[in-house]
Design a protein around this motif. Structure first.
Motif, PDB file in Angstrom:
ATOM      1  N   ASN A 399       0.805  -1.103   0.212  1.00 29.07           N
ATOM      2  CA  ASN A 399       0.140  -0.026   0.015  1.00 29.07           C
ATOM      3  C   ASN A 399       0.809   1.342   0.043  1.00 29.07           C
ATOM      4  N   ARG A 402       1.831   1.712  -3.684  1.00 23.68           N
ATOM      5  CA  ARG A 402       0.559   2.049  -4.466  1.00 23.68           C
ATOM      6  C   ARG A 402       0.480   3.369  -5.216  1.00 23.68           C
ATOM      7  N   PRO A 403       0.662   4.451  -4.480  1.00 24.56           N
ATOM      8  CA  PRO A 403       0.722   5.814  -4.982  1.00 24.56           C
ATOM      9  C   PRO A 403       1.443   6.225  -5.981  1.00 24.56           C
ATOM     10  N   TYR A 404       2.802   5.461  -5.935  1.00 24.21           N
ATOM     11  CA  TYR A 404       3.981   5.684  -6.814  1.00 24.21           C
ATOM     12  C   TYR A 404       4.062   4.847  -8.190  1.00 24.21           C
ATOM     13  N   SER A 405       2.890   3.982  -8.459  1.00 22.11           N
ATOM     14  CA  SER A 405       2.940   3.021  -9.350  1.00 22.11           C
ATOM     15  C   SER A 405       2.111   3.300 -10.447  1.00 22.11           C
ATOM     16  N   ASP A 407       0.688   1.221 -12.611  1.00 21.97           N
ATOM     17  CA  ASP A 407      -0.043  -0.130 -12.247  1.00 21.97           C
ATOM     18  C   ASP A 407      -0.155  -0.266 -10.839  1.00 21.97           C
ATOM     19  N   ASP A 408      -1.343  -0.158 -10.253  1.00 27.74           N
ATOM     20  CA  ASP A 408      -1.528  -0.283  -8.775  1.00 27.74           C
ATOM     21  C   ASP A 408      -2.103  -1.648  -8.322  1.00 27.74           C
ATOM     22  N   SER A 409      -1.796  -2.918  -9.071  1.00 31.06           N
ATOM     23  CA  SER A 409      -2.344  -3.889  -8.862  1.00 31.06           C
ATOM     24  C   SER A 409      -1.397  -4.369  -7.874  1.00 31.06           C
ATOM     25  N   ASP A 410      -1.565  -5.383  -6.906  1.00 36.71           N
ATOM     26  CA  ASP A 410      -0.956  -5.969  -6.120  1.00 36.71           C
ATOM     27  C   ASP A 410       0.150  -6.754  -6.439  1.00 36.71           C
ATOM     28  N   ILE A 413       2.959  -4.564  -7.796  1.00 40.71           N
ATOM     29  CA  ILE A 413       3.909  -3.977  -7.029  1.00 40.71           C
ATOM     30  C   ILE A 413       4.557  -5.053  -6.221  1.00 40.71           C
TER      31      ILE A 413
END
Length: 530
Positions: A399, A402-405, A407-410, A413
């Motif tokens: 988490n 996540r704001p820096y990606s 693609d915010d999928s688990d 990351i």
């Protein structure tokens, strides 16, 4: 002589090492290496008496004095800097204090005189008359100006405290010197001075360090903590590495020959086992096959992260123009222009000056005069040395990133976290519980999600193990991004920098397109031995 006898250490059901036997020879410098968590610092704590082993003993001559580099940087906050150094030799300070009290008595008796004579004899035997001079010299050699020597420790910044505690450990020529990460937070010049000092040190030294150049310069023996064993190698870090690789290669060659023999036997058996005339031969081959067992080659417990700084942003010719940039107490009238092929190492008499400069260029510090301008194609990235961004962060690693990606999928990351050795449930740990090395690796995971084409790195190897430093070194060599960086890791400096900017304490600076070694030679030729 210092000896380890049948030493074992475990925490709960986890064995760090067992049945270790080592005799330490005076005059030798022992570098202790191993993966993070292998037990290097634990071994030092056992040797220094801070931690009891599960079994076994550590013995030394009771007449020998052991000195240990303290890790608690606030322990001496209410003590003067010079006295903090002297406290590296506790008995000497006890004698000094008792003498002072005796001589201050208004009713000085004959008994007091006798006691004073005993103390004076002991004081002279400990070279007490030169103590303050020696302590002062150590501080100055490490870059602590005399104006700080009578200040309280709490008035010093973190990096200056580190130098004072190092001077404390070195003070008084101890018989056994125990140093855990002595080059952390040292600038390159202080590290170079420490190398020379330890190379001439006549007694036993034990060092845990992640600085490869430093280990190569000072160590004459390597203790490798791996596979729950501690093995002794003669030579420095490079010699250990080459020896260990050769051993692995030889074992693999032996297995390769055995694998070829097994393949040959299996083919013979398959071809002729159904042929009556060959059945006896096939049976004998089968027996031979059963006797061949591959040697158990242990894969190293060391794990190398994957690092890459390949920016998606093309970089034009205009990178950075700096004009008359000043920050009071740190740098003055600094001017330079960056090319799009520059990899600049910053050196300073006061390493905090580099941090302040990077803070200004990253626009997290607005207290400066002068000006600077980045080119319109620049995508800047700053990797600071402090961990302020992680303080009180209770969210897990996935988490947090996540704001820096994009693609915010688990899954995506976790892939970046896996590159930096955060696997499985480790990716779900709260950020605030991470160790220093883990926080640096998390920061690099964040950086790789969107690498800049201009990257500022302030002491990026701090808290990293040797394997992570090797990976970082390769990534910084391979990157096409412009680099502005500081480091006490001399191998990193030598292999990456094509330009050096050196900030002097008087506010002047030197800017040269040279490698680090060439720059050291340049300074020696122009300014004499430093």
């Amino acid at each position: 002589m210092l000896k380890i006898n049948d030493l074992s250490m475990q925490f709960g059901g986890r064995v760090l090492f067992k049945d270790v036997n080592v005799s330490f020879t005076p005059g030798e410098c022992y570098g202790i290496i191993g993966a993070n968590g292998a037990g290097k610092s634990t071994l030092l704590r056992i040797i220094s008496g801070e931690l009891e082993p599960t079994s076994g003993t550590v013995t030394k001559d009771p007449k020998e004095r052991m000195s240990i580099l303290k890790q608690d940087h606030e322990e001496y906050d209410d003590v003067e800097v010079l006295r903090t150094v002297l406290l590296g030799y506790p008995r000497l300070v006890e004698v000094m204090d008792e003498k002072e009290k005796l001589y201050a008595k208004s009713d000085f008796s004959e008994e007091d005189g006798n006691r004073a004579a005993e103390l004076e004899t002991e004081f002279a035997e400990m070279d007490g008359w030169n103590a303050e001079t020696d302590a002062t010299q150590l501080l100055c050699s490490l870059g602590i100006d005399p104006s700080y020597h009578h200040k309280l420790m709490k008035e010093l910044d973190h990096r200056m405290k580190v130098k004072v505690l190092l001077a404390q450990a070195l003070f008084g020529n101890p018989d056994i010197l125990v140093l855990d990460e002595p080059t952390n937070d040292l600038d390159a010049r202080a590290s170079a001075w420490l190398e020379e000092y330890l190379m001439d040190f006549p007694n036993t030294i034990l060092i845990v360090s992640h600085d490869r150049y430093f280990l190569n310069r000072v160590c004459t023996r390597i203790l490798d903590v791996d596979y729950k064993e501690i093995n002794l190698f003669v030579g420095n870090y490079d010699f250990w590495y080459e020896s260990s690789q050769l051993i692995q290669s030889q074992m693999k060659d032996q297995n390769k020959k055995k694998e070829e023999k097994i393949k040959e036997l299996k083919e013979f058996i398959a071809r002729f086992s159904a042929n009556a005339s060959k059945s006896r031969q096939a049976t004998s081959r089968k027996k031979a096959l059963d006797k061949i067992v591959l040697d158990d080659i242990k894969p190293s417990s060391r794990k190398y992260p994957f690092l890459s700084f390949r920016s998606q942003y093309p970089l034009g010719n205009d990178v950075l123009d700096v004009h008359d940039l000043s920050k009071e107490g740190f740098f003055k009238d600094l001017s330079f222009t960056l090319r799009n092929t520059d990899k600049v190492a910053f050196l300073a008499d006061n390493s905090l000056s580099i941090t302040k400069l990077f803070d200004v260029l990253a626009e997290v510090d607005e207290d400066y005069t002068g000006k600077f301008k980045f080119g319109i194609t620049v995508h800047r990235q700053y990797i600071p040395s402090s961990f302020q961004e992680f303080e009180g962060v209770k969210t897990n690693l996935v988490n947090y990133l996540r704001p820096y990606s994009l693609d915010d999928s688990d899954t995506y990351i976790r892939g970046f976290l896996g590159r930096m050795l955060f696997s499985g449930d480790e990716a779900l740990k709260p950020v605030e519980v991470l160790s220093g090395g883990e926080k640096v690796r998390l920061r690099f995971s964040k950086s790789m999600l969107d690498p800049g084409n201009v990257i500022l790195l302030d002491e990026p190897t701090n808290h990293l193990d040797l394997e992570s430093i090797e990976a970082l070194n390769r990534a910084l060599i391979d990157t096409k991004s412009v680099l502005l960086f500081s480091s006490h890791d001399r191998q990193l400096l030598n292999s990456i920098a094509n330009r050096i900017i050196y900030l002097r304490k008087d506010g002047s600076y030197v800017d040269r397109y040279l490698t680090y070694d060439e720059f050291e030679e340049y300074l020696e030729n122009t300014e004499g031995k430093r």
